[in-house]
Write a protein that holds these residues in place. Structure first.
Motif, short mmCIF file in Angstrom:
data_model
loop_
_atom_site.label_atom_id
_atom_site.label_comp_id
_atom_site.label_asym_id
_atom_site.label_seq_id
_atom_site.Cartn_x
_atom_site.Cartn_y
_atom_site.Cartn_z
N CYS A 48 -11.40 -16.24 31.83
CA CYS A 48 -10.70 -14.96 31.61
C CYS A 48 -11.57 -13.79 32.02
CB CYS A 48 -10.37 -14.76 30.13
SG CYS A 48 -9.13 -15.82 29.51
N GLY A 51 -10.91 -10.93 34.55
CA GLY A 51 -9.93 -9.88 34.32
C GLY A 51 -8.52 -10.32 34.63
N PRO A 52 -7.55 -9.44 34.41
CA PRO A 52 -6.14 -9.83 34.51
C PRO A 52 -5.58 -9.84 35.92
CG PRO A 52 -6.33 -7.56 33.78
CD PRO A 52 -7.73 -8.07 33.88
N LEU A 145 -3.34 -13.44 19.01
CA LEU A 145 -4.72 -13.78 18.66
C LEU A 145 -5.55 -12.50 18.61
CD1 LEU A 145 -5.18 -16.85 21.04
CD2 LEU A 145 -5.21 -16.94 18.53
N SER A 146 -6.72 -12.60 18.04
CA SER A 146 -7.68 -11.49 18.06
C SER A 146 -7.09 -10.20 17.51
CB SER A 146 -8.18 -11.23 19.49
OG SER A 146 -8.71 -12.39 20.04
N ARG A 148 -4.09 -9.16 17.73
CA ARG A 148 -2.93 -8.63 18.46
C ARG A 148 -1.67 -8.88 17.65
NH1 ARG A 148 -2.82 -8.86 24.77
NH2 ARG A 148 -4.96 -8.36 25.23
N ARG A 263 -18.56 -16.67 22.57
CA ARG A 263 -17.70 -16.94 21.44
C ARG A 263 -17.92 -15.87 20.40
NH1 ARG A 263 -16.41 -19.49 24.90
NH2 ARG A 263 -15.78 -21.64 25.08
N ALA A 264 -16.84 -15.45 19.74
CA ALA A 264 -16.97 -14.43 18.71
C ALA A 264 -17.86 -14.95 17.58
CB ALA A 264 -15.60 -14.03 18.19
N TYR A 434 -3.53 -4.63 36.84
CA TYR A 434 -2.82 -5.48 35.88
C TYR A 434 -3.47 -5.30 34.52
CZ TYR A 434 -0.38 -7.98 39.62
OH TYR A 434 0.42 -8.29 40.67
N ARG A 435 -2.81 -5.78 33.49
CA ARG A 435 -3.43 -5.79 32.16
C ARG A 435 -3.09 -7.10 31.46
NH1 ARG A 435 0.15 -4.46 27.98
NH2 ARG A 435 2.22 -3.88 28.76
N TRP A 436 -3.95 -7.48 30.52
CA TRP A 436 -3.69 -8.68 29.73
C TRP A 436 -2.56 -8.38 28.75
CZ3 TRP A 436 -5.55 -12.99 31.46
CH2 TRP A 436 -6.80 -13.05 32.06
N ASN A 439 -2.36 -12.72 24.80
CA ASN A 439 -3.48 -13.50 24.30
C ASN A 439 -2.93 -14.03 22.98
OD1 ASN A 439 -5.97 -14.62 23.76
ND2 ASN A 439 -6.88 -12.71 23.06
N ALA B 20 -16.00 -12.21 24.69
CA ALA B 20 -15.58 -13.39 23.94
C ALA B 20 -14.06 -13.31 23.98
CB ALA B 20 -16.12 -13.36 22.52
N HIS B 24 -12.58 -9.05 22.92
CA HIS B 24 -13.84 -8.86 22.19
C HIS B 24 -15.05 -8.86 23.10
CE1 HIS B 24 -11.25 -10.37 18.86
NE2 HIS B 24 -11.95 -9.47 18.17
N THR B 26 -19.15 -9.86 22.55
CA THR B 26 -20.07 -10.42 21.57
C THR B 26 -21.51 -10.21 22.00
OG1 THR B 26 -20.47 -12.36 20.18
CG2 THR B 26 -20.13 -12.78 22.52
N ASP B 64 -17.24 -9.98 13.60
CA ASP B 64 -18.10 -11.09 13.15
C ASP B 64 -19.54 -10.59 13.12
OD1 ASP B 64 -16.44 -13.92 13.54
OD2 ASP B 64 -15.81 -12.37 14.97
N THR B 77 -19.98 -9.42 16.90
CA THR B 77 -18.87 -9.29 17.84
C THR B 77 -18.06 -8.05 17.50
OG1 THR B 77 -18.78 -11.69 18.03
CG2 THR B 77 -16.84 -10.49 18.77
N SER B 84 -10.15 -6.39 28.29
CA SER B 84 -11.01 -6.31 29.46
C SER B 84 -10.17 -6.11 30.72
CB SER B 84 -11.84 -7.59 29.60
OG SER B 84 -11.01 -8.68 29.93
N LEU B 92 -16.12 -5.17 32.97
CA LEU B 92 -15.11 -6.23 32.94
C LEU B 92 -15.59 -7.46 32.18
CD1 LEU B 92 -12.36 -7.05 34.19
CD2 LEU B 92 -13.59 -7.74 36.23
#
Lengths: 460, 116
Positions: A48, A51-52, A145-146, A148, A263-264, A434-436, A439, B20, B24, B26, B64, B77, B84, B92
């Motif tokens: 990912c 970018g989108p 997710l996240s 959203r 990873r978060a 573009y945009r995401w 998710n 992440a 996010h 991180t 986090d 995070t 992004s 990005l």
């Protein structure tokens, strides 16, 4: 001791690159890996991070030549020895067209090098907008997710393309159907490596950890050096990873540190079907270049939810470049931008386009998070981006937003012949913006449901 | 006793940032040994509050914050304000956001005397 001299008690996978094709894999450490008797050669090819834009326009972030280089290296390393090859998230995004492109690459390379006939399995992971719309109409929630919000119909309408992120299931199914080489659509990075391990009966917790630690290749080794091969081995008790570049080592610190990467939270890794809990992982150095890991736990999901990634077009885009050297103008750069914005507003109004300015030398990278925003450099580069429904309008908005910086009227400026410097007396067409948009996760009854599987023959 | 400070960059082995997912960024601060990790951890220089202050964000954006013993690492995070690659996003990959951490002042090891 060369790893090849160890007893081959487990399943060994050689991984040459953390993102196939994004930068060419290095041949030397890959060749070392081939000497270490791998059972499978596997690699992830998507992210990912790009970018989108590539997902939205069904394009790619990497040159075809680099993708071909990596696929060829893997096939020529593996097929003469009869080793399986697995590639996931084909061509950066894993869209159907990228899977097709990789399938063609495999067929071409096999023909060109007269590789003995083999079964080529592949699967698609695009999900149609209409499919998602029908599920929403049937009352299914597409969960954000996240943080959203759940998917709305208007956000779905703003979406051009969606991929579902596969778990181990299509890979295992294709192997069961006899595939020797697999090209996957969008997939969880760890699934590419976990699938053959789970199919051979290794514990799921270790298998997914195996995938988690392998997927970025040499990023789990030190000193830092990307695009180098690593060899991983899974047994019923542990996972071991070994650096294949002589200068690199997989150390407790580098492998444990890698658990955190991208990873978060370093303790959990989620995928279709569940997650692994890495809170009690134990890391041990077993030889100079190998670290052993035990203790991950597998937690099966109560409900199957597949992750969806979606991208939607914002508009056509042009880019302008502006330099500023006069210290007085630098101190008033926001006024200069404000002047140009006003000129654009006078001509186009406030709706129907987007205009953005990144001020490199002040806060171009970090924007509002930049702590040194009040200490700009002695020269600035301003990147102007304009987005509009048509290329003509995007170009004109961008030209106005760029060129009018030249004419900004600052009260005490000494240099009245031109307020800024231009690298080019033009603005440049860029990819559309573009945009995401998605998710999210979508509930499914069967983990194979969103994926379409195929097997063909390749080679001579 | 005089308290001295040193920049975080002289104590940590790795200071990095990265996406992440799409929503996010991180941050990983990895130390070469347990002593330096414990020292910075105890100093509070990278506590939840300190991180929010350094990055100038509200506590809600810090999703986090983990002290990760196996890697001698402090990891946190933040949520992006826009995904992004949104128009105007200058990073990005989220890969240059660590810069403000490099110079964070950490009380020098001398000030630890007598704490054991």
């Amino acid at each position: 001791m060369h790893p090849a001299t160890r007893a081959n008690t487990g399943l060994r996978i050689l991984c040459p690159n953390g993102h196939l094709g994004f930068a060419p894999s290095r041949q030397g450490s890959f060749d070392n890996g081939l000497l270490a008797s791998p059972d499978i050669i596997a690699c992830d090819s998507g992210s990912c991070d790009i970018g989108p834009v590539p997902l939205g326009m069904d394009g790619t972030a990497s040159p075809l030549a680099w993708q071909r280089h990596d696929v060829e290296m893997m096939l020529l390393g593996a097929r003469p020895k009869g080793l399986p090859v697995i590639i996931g998230s084909a061509g950066d995004t894993g869209t159907n067209s990228r899977v097709d492109r990789f399938v063609e690459l495999v067929k071409d390379i096999a023909r060109e090098h007269k590789l003995p006939r083999f079964n080529l399995g592949y699967f698609y992971s695009e999900v149609s907008i209409d499919d998602v719309r029908a599920r929403m109409a049937a009352g299914k929630t597409i969960e954000g997710l996240s943080g959203r919000p759940d998917l709305t119909l208007s956000e779905l309408d703003a979406t051009d393309r969606i991929v579902a992120v596969a778990g181990v299931h299509p890979y295992i199914e294709l192997m069961n159907r006899g595939a020797d080489v697999i090209i996957g659509g969008r997939s969880s990075d760890c699934a590419i490596f976990a699938a053959p391990a789970i199919r051979q009966g290794y514990p799921e917790a270790l298998a997914y950890y195996f995938g988690k630690v392998m997927e970025c290749a040499s990023f789990c080794a030190e000193p830092y050096g990307g695009k180098e091969s690593i060899l991983g081995e899974i047994t019923m008790e542990d996972v071991r990873v070994t650096a294949m570049l002589p200068e690199q080592r997989c150390t407790v610190a580098s492998v444990a540190g890698h658990a955190m990467y991208e990873r978060a939270n370093p303790y959990y890794e989620h995928f279709l079907g569940g997650h692994i809990d890495m809170r009690d992982c134990v890391y041990e150095q077993v030889d100079e270049r190998t670290t052993r890991v035990t203790g991950p736990r597998y937690v099966a999901a109560e409900q199957l939810k597949v992750k969806l990634e979606g991208s939607g077009k914002v508009g056509e885009r042009y880019v302008g470049l502006v330099g500023i050297r006069d210290p007085y103008t630098i101190s008033r750069v926001d006024d200069v931008i404000g002047w140009a914005r006003n000129m654009v507003r006078d001509r186009f109004g406030t709706e129907g386009y987007d205009l953005s300015y990144n001020v490199y030398g002040r806060d171009g990278v970090m924007g509002a998070l930049e702590p040194l925003r009040n200490r700009p450099g002695h020269e600035l580069c301003v990147v102007v981006q304009a987005v509009a429904p048509t290329r003509e309008k995007a170009e004109e908005v961008c030209m106005m937003g760029t060129r009018q910086m030249f004419y900004a009227r600052l009260p005490d400026v000494k240099g009245t012949a031109g307020g800024v410097a231009f690298l080019l007396d033009e603005v440049m067409p860029a990819t559309p913006a573009y945009r995401w948009t998605l998710n999210h996760t979508m509930p499914v009854d069967d983990p194979l449901e969103p994926f379409r599987l195929h097997i063909i023959e390749a080679g001579v | 006793m005089m308290t001295t400070t040193v920049p975080l960059s002289s104590l940590a082995k790795t200071i990095r940032s990265k996406n992440a997912g799409v929503d996010h960024i991180t941050f990983d601060v990895i130390f070469p040994d347990r002593a330096s990790y414990e020292h910075v951890r105890r100093s509070g220089a990278l506590s939840r509050e300190a991180v929010c202050r350094i990055l100038g964000i509200n506590a809600e954006r810090l999703t986090d914050h983990v002290e990760f013993d196996p890697a001698f690492a402090i990891k946190f995070t933040i949520a992006r304000t826009a995904p992004s690659g949104s128009l105007g996003d200058g990073d990005l990959f989220g890969s240059q956001h660590y810069a403000p951490l490099l110079g964070v002042e950490v009380s020098g090891p001398e000030s630890d005397n007598g704490r054991n």
